[in-house]
Design a protein around this motif. Sequence first.
Motif, PDB file in Angstrom:
ATOM      1  N   SER A  17       0.831  -1.204   0.000  1.00  0.00           N
ATOM      2  CA  SER A  17       0.000   0.000   0.000  1.00  0.00           C
ATOM      3  C   SER A  17       0.865   1.252   0.000  1.00  0.00           C
ATOM      4  O   SER A  17       0.553   2.234  -0.685  1.00  0.00           O
ATOM      5  N   TRP A  63      -4.399   5.091  -2.981  1.00  0.00           N
ATOM      6  CA  TRP A  63      -4.848   4.325  -1.814  1.00  0.00           C
ATOM      7  C   TRP A  63      -6.335   3.996  -1.907  1.00  0.00           C
ATOM      8  O   TRP A  63      -6.745   2.859  -1.645  1.00  0.00           O
ATOM      9  N   THR A  66      -7.596   0.140  -2.202  1.00  0.00           N
ATOM     10  CA  THR A  66      -8.153  -0.360  -0.949  1.00  0.00           C
ATOM     11  C   THR A  66      -9.664  -0.548  -1.005  1.00  0.00           C
ATOM     12  O   THR A  66     -10.205  -1.434  -0.334  1.00  0.00           O
ATOM     13  N   SER A 113     -11.504  -4.294  -1.699  1.00  0.00           N
ATOM     14  CA  SER A 113     -11.410  -5.283  -0.629  1.00  0.00           C
ATOM     15  C   SER A 113     -12.075  -4.787   0.648  1.00  0.00           C
ATOM     16  O   SER A 113     -12.665  -5.581   1.394  1.00  0.00           O
ATOM     17  N   ALA A 114     -12.014  -3.477   0.924  1.00  0.00           N
ATOM     18  CA  ALA A 114     -12.659  -2.951   2.130  1.00  0.00           C
ATOM     19  C   ALA A 114     -14.172  -3.150   2.069  1.00  0.00           C
ATOM     20  O   ALA A 114     -14.801  -3.568   3.049  1.00  0.00           O
ATOM     21  N   ALA A 134     -10.079 -12.387   4.543  1.00  0.00           N
ATOM     22  CA  ALA A 134      -9.060 -11.465   4.037  1.00  0.00           C
ATOM     23  C   ALA A 134      -8.101 -12.158   3.087  1.00  0.00           C
ATOM     24  O   ALA A 134      -7.537 -11.513   2.186  1.00  0.00           O
ATOM     25  N   THR A 147      -7.058  -4.422   5.122  1.00  0.00           N
ATOM     26  CA  THR A 147      -8.499  -4.121   5.087  1.00  0.00           C
ATOM     27  C   THR A 147      -9.283  -5.018   6.040  1.00  0.00           C
ATOM     28  O   THR A 147     -10.497  -4.844   6.188  1.00  0.00           O
ATOM     29  N   ALA A 150     -11.443  -3.029   8.283  1.00  0.00           N
ATOM     30  CA  ALA A 150     -12.820  -2.677   7.934  1.00  0.00           C
ATOM     31  C   ALA A 150     -13.790  -3.744   8.433  1.00  0.00           C
ATOM     32  O   ALA A 150     -14.876  -3.435   8.944  1.00  0.00           O
ATOM     33  N   LEU A 209     -10.323   1.649   9.383  1.00  0.00           N
ATOM     34  CA  LEU A 209      -9.553   1.536   8.144  1.00  0.00           C
ATOM     35  C   LEU A 209      -8.588   2.710   8.005  1.00  0.00           C
ATOM     36  O   LEU A 209      -7.407   2.529   7.686  1.00  0.00           O
TER      37      LEU A 209
END
Length: 393
Positions: A58, A78, A82, A85-86, A264, A273, A276, A299
């Motif tokens: 990241s 970012w 991100t 998946s978040a 995950a 993530t 989250a 997050l």
Amino acid sequence: MLEVFLVFLRLGITSFGGPVAHLGYFRQEFVERRGWLDDRRYSDLVALCQFLPGPASSQLGMALGQLRAGYGGAVAAWLGFTLPSAVLMVLFAFGATRWVGIASSGVVHGLKVVAVAVVAQAVLGMSRTLCPDRARAGIAMGAALLVLLVPGALAQAGAMVVGAVLGWWMVPAASSEPGGDAIPATRGRGIAVALLVIFMGLLLALPAAAMLWPGTIWPVAADFYRAGSLVFGGGHVVLPLLQTAVVPQGLMGNDVFLAGYGAAQAVPGPLFTLAAYLGAALPVSMQFLGGWGSALVLLVAIFLPAFLLVMGALPFWDALRHRRGVQRVMAGVNAAVVGVLLAALYDPVWTSAIHSRADFALALASFGGLVLARWSPVVVVLLAAAAGALMAW
């Protein structure tokens, strides 16, 4: 910024396999396909992100976005990388019982197999550029042996340190000259210093806020910020810290936490993530905005240190990398990065994906598609997912 967001959004949807595989996806996209930077500058950024605490892939994405479109580009990178998946992790938190079998499905197994091909391509390409002589090839082999024999984040950090020392001692200055133009990240050194000050300030202020407002989400956010600030080695290393922040406090059971960890592994993008998921799975008394708000707070809390550190370090990195002593050190570190990638190709990438001859055949076919046929990674990922589902059936 829009270009950066869209490119990283596609990567966030298709980049399976964890942080090591992400380095391979990024290299294929930004070095080989788009030519935003060359292999040597890319490896310099990889080395910088490996030295900083936090999620290396990241941070690398943020650095690439900043080089392309400034600080807004870093945020766009970012967000794009991100967001997919978040969102999936929050949805999984809301419906974990219905999605419990996803992590063991054939599709996910195919995605793990294709990660072997992606990492192998990265090792092959980077070794040609970064290990052109016996000294650097030896450093890479030594780093791989160290990481394989002494697994863990400390061994990876130790391999980088040893690579730096051996590079300063063994690599001639002429062969370590950085290639290409200077990394255009020297704008706003005052802003960079301010970001580093903010990083330290939040590290002290958030625990104070946790003491002022106990029983709210702020104590959890303080723990997550500290985890993102101090952990080296990426997503897998941060898991024990996150587990300590929520399970012993009675905020959720260990089975709920482990279910999120399994999910995950099955989604693209960064493993961080998981924050989250944990935010959405908090008790109702600690949630707001239906759990989406809690997920967003945690997050941001876990990724914010990575943003502040890499943005604060980038403007000074280019000045350092042009000093001859630093060049030799970086040549050794870059060779060690290749060795760490080589070790990771075996464990955890190979060991978690290749269990049969059919798995190896699929990995070999995916490698051929990437290296020989030069297919898009998206095409290779989709074909591998379909093949994994067919093999499971």
